[in-house]
Design a protein around this motif. Structure first.
Motif, mmCIF file in Angstrom:
data_model
loop_
_atom_site.group_PDB
_atom_site.id
_atom_site.type_symbol
_atom_site.label_atom_id
_atom_site.label_comp_id
_atom_site.label_asym_id
_atom_site.label_seq_id
_atom_site.Cartn_x
_atom_site.Cartn_y
_atom_site.Cartn_z
ATOM 1 N N TYR A 57 0.872 -1.174 0.000
ATOM 2 C CA TYR A 57 0.000 0.000 0.000
ATOM 3 C C TYR A 57 0.904 1.217 0.000
ATOM 4 O O TYR A 57 1.873 1.273 0.758
ATOM 5 N N TYR A 59 1.221 5.688 -0.448
ATOM 6 C CA TYR A 59 0.545 6.988 -0.417
ATOM 7 C C TYR A 59 1.532 8.051 -0.883
ATOM 8 O O TYR A 59 2.603 8.233 -0.277
ATOM 9 N N VAL A 68 5.114 7.153 0.811
ATOM 10 C CA VAL A 68 5.361 6.209 1.898
ATOM 11 C C VAL A 68 4.687 4.903 1.527
ATOM 12 O O VAL A 68 3.717 4.879 0.769
ATOM 13 N N TYR A 99 7.696 -7.592 6.761
ATOM 14 C CA TYR A 99 6.718 -6.499 6.819
ATOM 15 C C TYR A 99 7.525 -5.214 6.921
ATOM 16 O O TYR A 99 8.395 -5.082 7.768
ATOM 17 N N PHE A 101 8.101 -0.848 6.292
ATOM 18 C CA PHE A 101 7.668 0.553 6.174
ATOM 19 C C PHE A 101 8.782 1.312 5.478
ATOM 20 O O PHE A 101 9.939 1.239 5.903
ATOM 21 N N VAL A 120 12.447 0.503 7.117
ATOM 22 C CA VAL A 120 12.760 -0.551 8.085
ATOM 23 C C VAL A 120 11.850 -1.733 7.799
ATOM 24 O O VAL A 120 10.759 -1.577 7.235
ATOM 25 N N THR A 121 12.308 -2.894 8.205
ATOM 26 C CA THR A 121 11.494 -4.088 7.989
ATOM 27 C C THR A 121 11.685 -5.074 9.125
ATOM 28 O O THR A 121 12.753 -5.128 9.747
ATOM 29 N N GLY A 122 10.639 -5.811 9.390
ATOM 30 C CA GLY A 122 10.746 -6.956 10.270
ATOM 31 C C GLY A 122 10.862 -8.192 9.398
ATOM 32 O O GLY A 122 10.134 -8.333 8.415
ATOM 33 N N GLY A 127 10.578 -18.258 12.414
ATOM 34 C CA GLY A 127 10.269 -18.070 13.833
ATOM 35 C C GLY A 127 11.212 -17.125 14.546
ATOM 36 O O GLY A 127 10.924 -16.684 15.648
ATOM 37 N N THR A 129 12.759 -13.484 14.600
ATOM 38 C CA THR A 129 12.456 -12.190 14.006
ATOM 39 C C THR A 129 13.645 -11.254 14.110
ATOM 40 O O THR A 129 14.316 -11.197 15.135
ATOM 41 N N LYS A 130 13.892 -10.532 13.049
ATOM 42 C CA LYS A 130 14.980 -9.551 13.007
ATOM 43 C C LYS A 130 14.419 -8.203 12.591
ATOM 44 O O LYS A 130 13.492 -8.117 11.783
ATOM 45 N N PHE A 131 15.020 -7.159 13.126
ATOM 46 C CA PHE A 131 14.690 -5.788 12.750
ATOM 47 C C PHE A 131 15.780 -5.330 11.787
ATOM 48 O O PHE A 131 16.963 -5.372 12.123
ATOM 49 N N GLU A 165 23.352 -14.039 13.108
ATOM 50 C CA GLU A 165 24.285 -14.882 13.856
ATOM 51 C C GLU A 165 23.813 -16.329 13.779
ATOM 52 O O GLU A 165 22.633 -16.611 14.006
ATOM 53 N N THR B 42 7.113 3.071 13.341
ATOM 54 C CA THR B 42 8.282 2.271 13.675
ATOM 55 C C THR B 42 9.145 3.084 14.626
ATOM 56 O O THR B 42 8.898 4.274 14.826
ATOM 57 N N GLY B 49 14.125 -2.867 17.877
ATOM 58 C CA GLY B 49 13.283 -2.239 16.867
ATOM 59 C C GLY B 49 11.802 -2.450 17.156
ATOM 60 O O GLY B 49 11.410 -3.456 17.739
ATOM 61 N N PHE B 51 7.704 -2.136 15.574
ATOM 62 C CA PHE B 51 6.698 -1.902 14.538
ATOM 63 C C PHE B 51 5.349 -1.811 15.231
ATOM 64 O O PHE B 51 5.117 -2.532 16.208
ATOM 65 N N GLN B 70 4.941 -4.499 17.997
ATOM 66 C CA GLN B 70 5.858 -5.620 18.119
ATOM 67 C C GLN B 70 7.240 -5.050 18.393
ATOM 68 O O GLN B 70 7.744 -4.247 17.607
ATOM 69 N N ILE B 72 11.005 -6.105 18.669
ATOM 70 C CA ILE B 72 11.795 -7.263 18.246
ATOM 71 C C ILE B 72 13.070 -7.340 19.085
ATOM 72 O O ILE B 72 13.986 -6.536 18.930
ATOM 73 N N ASN B 77 10.264 -11.593 21.626
ATOM 74 C CA ASN B 77 9.520 -10.460 21.082
ATOM 75 C C ASN B 77 8.494 -10.011 22.115
ATOM 76 O O ASN B 77 7.871 -10.839 22.786
ATOM 77 N N THR B 111 11.604 -16.354 21.509
ATOM 78 C CA THR B 111 11.729 -16.801 20.120
ATOM 79 C C THR B 111 12.664 -17.985 19.952
ATOM 80 O O THR B 111 12.510 -18.770 19.042
ATOM 81 N N PHE B 173 -2.826 9.024 9.041
ATOM 82 C CA PHE B 173 -3.893 9.198 8.050
ATOM 83 C C PHE B 173 -5.166 9.594 8.793
ATOM 84 O O PHE B 173 -5.569 8.894 9.721
#
Lengths: 187, 176
Positions: A57, A59, A68, A99, A101, A120-122, A127, A129-131, A165, B42, B49, B51, B70, B72, B77, B111, B173
Motif C-alpha cells: 500500500y 501513499y 510512503v 513487513y 515501512f 525498516v522491515t521486520g 520463527g 524475528t529480526k529488525f 548470527e 516504527t 526495533g 513496529f 511488536q 523485536i 519479542n 523466540t 492518516f
C-alpha cells in the motif's frame, strides 16, 4: 530454487520491464493512495535464493515526488545445498515473512532517474524475528490505456541489512537482496 | 480503507461547512467533529526495533486510541497492546503537539528458548509527541514514551518494576 530457475525468473522480470514503455505525456498520479502486488526473487544472505511475493500500500504526497509505503512479503528459506550438506536446520521452519515501512523519493517521476527508498522491515526467518534497515531503488511506469492510466508497473531492488548470527559463531551484517516486479493500482 | 482515505482526502481538501468560515491556513481542524486516525509507525524501544499500528479518534482536544506493537528483541519479542488517552495541545493548524497516557497488556514471547512460555503483564505508559500534517489527511507523527511494567521474580517474593523508553516515528492518516 536452483540457479537456472532463478535466472529464468530474473529474465522474465527484466524482459517484462523492458516491454513496459512509458507513454509520452503520461504522468504518474501526483498524489493519493495505491494498492498493489509484487513478485520476484529474495536472496537470504548465506542461505538461499527463492521466489518472493506480496502486497503493498502506498501513499504519494508533495506532488508525487515522495511516497510512503507499507508492504508484506512472503518467501521461503528452503536451500537444497544446505539440506544436502547437513541434516541440521538453521531455523525451526523455512517460512520467510517480511513487513516493511518505507519512504521513497522520486525526483523525476516521469523521467529516467529511479526513485530511492529508505525504510525498516521486520524479517521473520522461521520463527526468529529480526529488525532490519532497508535501502533500495526502483522505477515506476504507467501502463497507458489500462484502468484509465491508473495501472503502474514497478521494478524494485532492495537490500535488507541486519545483524545475523548462526550457532553462536559471531554476528555479521547480512544483506538480503530482493528483486521484484509489481503492479500498483492508483485509487 | 484506502478508498475511504482517498474519498475523505478529496472531500476535506475542497469542502467547508456551510455557514462556517473557510480555514485558509493549510492544516487540519479538530474542532469540527470526530476525526479518525490510523498511524502505522516504527521506532526503537531501548536497543530493540519496534513496529506498530495505532487506531484512534480525535474530538477537539481529546483523543482516544488503541495501539498494538511488536518489539523485536534478541531472545524474545514483546507485544504491548494499550489503550491511550491523548490531550491535543492544539486543535487547528499543521502542527498538533500532544501528551499521552495509557495502560495495557504486555505479552513477552520467547523466540529461541526451548520450553519457554509466553509471559503476560500489565503496563502503564505516558509521554508526548507531535503530528505535523502535510495535507489535510496525511502527516508525520513523532512520539516519545516511557513504559512501566512489573514482572514477578521467581527467585524472590517481590515483583520487579521495569522501565523502558520508546521513540517512534510514523505517518498519520486522518478521515471522518
Amino acid at each position: 530454487m536452483n540457479a537456472r530457475q532463478a535466472c529464468s525468473v530474473l529474465t522474465v522480470i527484466l524482459l517484462s520491464t523492458a516491454l513496459v514503455t512509458p507513454a509520452s505525456g503520461q504522468s504518474l498520479p501526483r498524489a493519493g493512495t495505491g494498492i498493489g502486488v509484487f513478485a520476484g526473487l529474495y536472496s537470504a544472505d548465506g542461505i538461499a535464493t527463492n521466489s518472493y511475493y506480496g502486497a503493498r500500500y502506498d501513499y504519494g504526497f508533495q506532488g508525487g515526488k515522495f511516497f510512503v509505503e507499507a508492504s508484506l512479503g512472503i518467501g521461503s528459506l528452503d536451500s537444497k545445498v544446505l539440506e544436502s550438506v547437513t541434516s541440521a536446520s538453521l531455523f525451526e521452519s523455512s517460512r520467510l515473512l517480511t513487513y516493511e515501512f518505507d519512504v521513497a523519493y522520486d525526483h523525476t517521476p516521469t523521467g529516467p532517474v529511479p526513485f530511492v527508498l529508505l525504510g525498516v522491515t521486520g524479517i521473520d526467518q522461521g520463527g526468529q524475528t529480526k529488525f532490519a534497515g532497508v535501502v533500495g531503488f526502483g522505477k515506476r511506469f504507467v501502463l497507458s490505456g489500462i484502468f484509465d492510466d491508473r495501472m503502474i508497473a514497478r521494478l524494485d531492488i532492495r537490500d535488507h541489512l541486519f545483524s545475523q548470527e548462526f550457532n553462536n559463531k559471531g554476528s555479521f551484517t547480512a544483506h538480503n537482496l530482493s528483486l521484484t516486479l509489481g503492479l500498483t493500482l492508483a485509487l | 480503507m484506502a478508498l475511504l482515505l482517498l474519498g475523505q482526502s478529496r472531500a476535506q481538501e475542497g469542502a467547508s461547512m456551510p455557514g462556517q468560515p473557510v480555514n485558509k491556513r493549510a492544516g487540519i481542524d479538530l474542532t469540527r467533529g470526530v476525526l479518525f486516525e490510523v498511524t502505522p509507525h516504527t521506532g526503537m524501544m531501548g536497543t530493540s526495533g519496534v513496529f506498530g499500528l495505532r487506531l484512534g479518534m480525535n474530538y477537539g482536544s481529546l483523543g482516544l486510541e488503541l495501539a498494538g506493537e511488536q518489539v523485536i528483541g534478541k531472545t524474545a519479542n514483546l507485544y504491548p497492546v494499550s489503550f491511550n488517552v491523548l490531550l491535543n495541545l492544539s486543535t487547528q493548524g499543521r502542527l498538533i503537539p500532544y501528551g499521552v497516557v495509557g495502560a495495557g497488556l504486555w505479552l513477552t514471547v520467547p523466540t529461541n528458548a526451548l520450553g519457554a512460555e509466553t509471559v503476560s503483564s500489565l503496563g502503564l505508559n505516558f509521554g508526548g509527541g507531535a503530528r505535523y500534517y502535510i495535507t489535510r489527511s496525511f502527516g508525520v507523527r513523532l512520539e516519545a514514551k516511557q513504559y512501566m511494567t512489573t514482572i514477578n521474580n521467581e527467585r524472590e517474593p517481590q515483583s520487579e518494576l521495569l522501565f523502558y523508553q520508546e521513540l517512534s516515528l510514523g505517518v498519520s492518516f486522518l478521515f471522518r
